[in-house]
Design a protein around this motif. Structure first.
Motif, PDB file in Angstrom:
ATOM      1  N   LEU A 122      38.030  41.617  35.139  1.00  0.00           N
ATOM      2  CA  LEU A 122      37.178  42.804  35.036  1.00  0.00           C
ATOM      3  C   LEU A 122      35.767  42.328  34.737  1.00  0.00           C
ATOM      4  CD1 LEU A 122      39.410  44.336  32.274  1.00  0.00           C
ATOM      5  CD2 LEU A 122      39.356  45.275  34.553  1.00  0.00           C
ATOM      6  N   THR A 123      34.807  43.130  35.092  1.00  0.00           N
ATOM      7  CA  THR A 123      33.435  42.861  34.709  1.00  0.00           C
ATOM      8  C   THR A 123      32.911  44.118  34.051  1.00  0.00           C
ATOM      9  OG1 THR A 123      33.168  41.354  36.578  1.00  0.00           O
ATOM     10  CG2 THR A 123      31.158  42.141  35.512  1.00  0.00           C
ATOM     11  N   GLN A 182      38.358  46.198  38.246  1.00  0.00           N
ATOM     12  CA  GLN A 182      39.610  45.448  38.079  1.00  0.00           C
ATOM     13  C   GLN A 182      40.074  44.831  39.395  1.00  0.00           C
ATOM     14  OE1 GLN A 182      42.664  47.183  35.568  1.00  0.00           O
ATOM     15  NE2 GLN A 182      44.181  46.827  37.182  1.00  0.00           N
ATOM     16  N   GLU A 183      40.334  43.521  39.339  1.00  0.00           N
ATOM     17  CA  GLU A 183      40.890  42.795  40.489  1.00  0.00           C
ATOM     18  C   GLU A 183      42.108  42.018  40.014  1.00  0.00           C
ATOM     19  OE1 GLU A 183      38.184  40.342  42.786  1.00  0.00           O
ATOM     20  OE2 GLU A 183      36.510  41.634  42.188  1.00  0.00           O
ATOM     21  N   ILE A 184      43.135  42.007  40.855  1.00  0.00           N
ATOM     22  CA  ILE A 184      44.359  41.262  40.538  1.00  0.00           C
ATOM     23  C   ILE A 184      44.179  39.815  40.974  1.00  0.00           C
ATOM     24  CG2 ILE A 184      46.821  41.019  41.042  1.00  0.00           C
ATOM     25  CD1 ILE A 184      46.894  44.102  41.327  1.00  0.00           C
ATOM     26  N   ILE A 185      44.430  38.890  40.048  1.00  0.00           N
ATOM     27  CA  ILE A 185      44.356  37.456  40.334  1.00  0.00           C
ATOM     28  C   ILE A 185      45.753  36.900  40.574  1.00  0.00           C
ATOM     29  CG2 ILE A 185      43.655  35.200  39.437  1.00  0.00           C
ATOM     30  CD1 ILE A 185      41.649  36.669  37.632  1.00  0.00           C
ATOM     31  N   ARG A 239      28.650  52.688  34.863  1.00  0.00           N
ATOM     32  CA  ARG A 239      29.322  51.885  35.894  1.00  0.00           C
ATOM     33  C   ARG A 239      30.070  50.681  35.322  1.00  0.00           C
ATOM     34  NH1 ARG A 239      25.275  50.878  39.331  1.00  0.00           N
ATOM     35  NH2 ARG A 239      24.555  49.193  38.007  1.00  0.00           N
ATOM     36  N   ASP A 240      29.479  49.976  34.379  1.00  0.00           N
ATOM     37  CA  ASP A 240      30.086  48.760  33.833  1.00  0.00           C
ATOM     38  C   ASP A 240      30.642  48.956  32.428  1.00  0.00           C
ATOM     39  OD1 ASP A 240      29.456  47.236  36.149  1.00  0.00           O
ATOM     40  OD2 ASP A 240      27.393  47.046  35.435  1.00  0.00           O
ATOM     41  N   CYS A 241      31.035  50.204  32.124  1.00  0.00           N
ATOM     42  CA  CYS A 241      31.568  50.540  30.808  1.00  0.00           C
ATOM     43  C   CYS A 241      33.013  50.992  30.931  1.00  0.00           C
ATOM     44  CB  CYS A 241      30.742  51.660  30.166  1.00  0.00           C
ATOM     45  SG  CYS A 241      29.017  51.214  29.926  1.00  0.00           S
ATOM     46  N   LEU A 276      42.375  38.905  31.788  1.00  0.00           N
ATOM     47  CA  LEU A 276      43.505  39.293  30.952  1.00  0.00           C
ATOM     48  C   LEU A 276      44.808  38.910  31.635  1.00  0.00           C
ATOM     49  CD1 LEU A 276      42.414  42.964  30.110  1.00  0.00           C
ATOM     50  CD2 LEU A 276      41.934  40.887  28.779  1.00  0.00           C
ATOM     51  N   SER A 277      45.754  38.462  30.837  1.00  0.00           N
ATOM     52  CA  SER A 277      47.112  38.214  31.306  1.00  0.00           C
ATOM     53  C   SER A 277      48.012  39.237  30.615  1.00  0.00           C
ATOM     54  CB  SER A 277      47.552  36.793  30.953  1.00  0.00           C
ATOM     55  OG  SER A 277      48.915  36.606  31.303  1.00  0.00           O
TER      56      SER A 277
END
Length: 172
Positions: A130-131, A116-119, A79-81, A97-98
């Motif tokens: 990301l986590t 992944q989430e867009i900031i 899941r977190d890989c 990340l940018s």
């Protein structure tokens, strides 16, 4: 799932000069980047690992059976890989990340990870968070993006990338 048969094989790690013999309890097959892996409990140290099928030889199917662990779930394990490499730390890390706008389009159309989430998404950059566990395959993915990605967090990843890029430059 019932009982399953143990297997023994010779395995080649590309980063080691010698071959090793492994006896494992196979759990699943998984594909990543056009390579197939067997996910198995390595009886050498009772740790779940992935073994690339193209580096396995002298396969022997034993008569020794084992019970598939009721509490093991391959989706939860990964899941977190990022890719094929399993968890390697105590907990997943927050990564920011940018990316330049062009690389950002690729990352939006094919996310690096389900966390992944867009900031930020504008004409100058795509910034995402990301986590996940920072595994070797994730690290190689970042390196493959070169100057199109900048790590904002965590500091430990920034330091490692700086060292790698410094070492690369010293080759020229």
């Amino acid at each position: 799932m019932g009982s399953i048969i143990q297997i023994t094989f010779t395995y080649e790690k590309y980063w080691e000069d010698s071959l090793s013999t492994r006896t494992v309890e196979p759990y699943a097959l998984k594909e990543f980047r056009n390579r197939w892996y067997v996910l198995a409990n390595d009886l050498k140290n009772d740790v779940v690992k992935s073994f690339a099928l193209d580096r396995i030889s002298d396969l022997e199917i034993s008569k020794k059976k084992f019970q598939f662990p009721q509490d093991f779930n391959i989706s939860d394990y990964y899941r977190d890989c990022f890719g094929i490499m399993g968890p390697n730390e105590d907990k997943p890390e927050l990564i920011i990340l940018s990316l330049d706008p062009i690389q950002g389009k690729y990352i939006k159309s094919l996310p690096l990870h389900n966390s992944q989430e867009i900031i930020v998404d504008n004409e100058d950059e795509l910034r995402i968070k990301l986590t996940l566990y920072i595994t070797h395959d994730f690290y190689m993915e970042l390196l493959s993006m070169g100057e199109d990605v900048k790590v904002i967090e965590p500091a430990s990843l920034i330091k490692k990338l700086k060292t790698t890029y410094y070492n690369c430059l010293s080759l020229y």
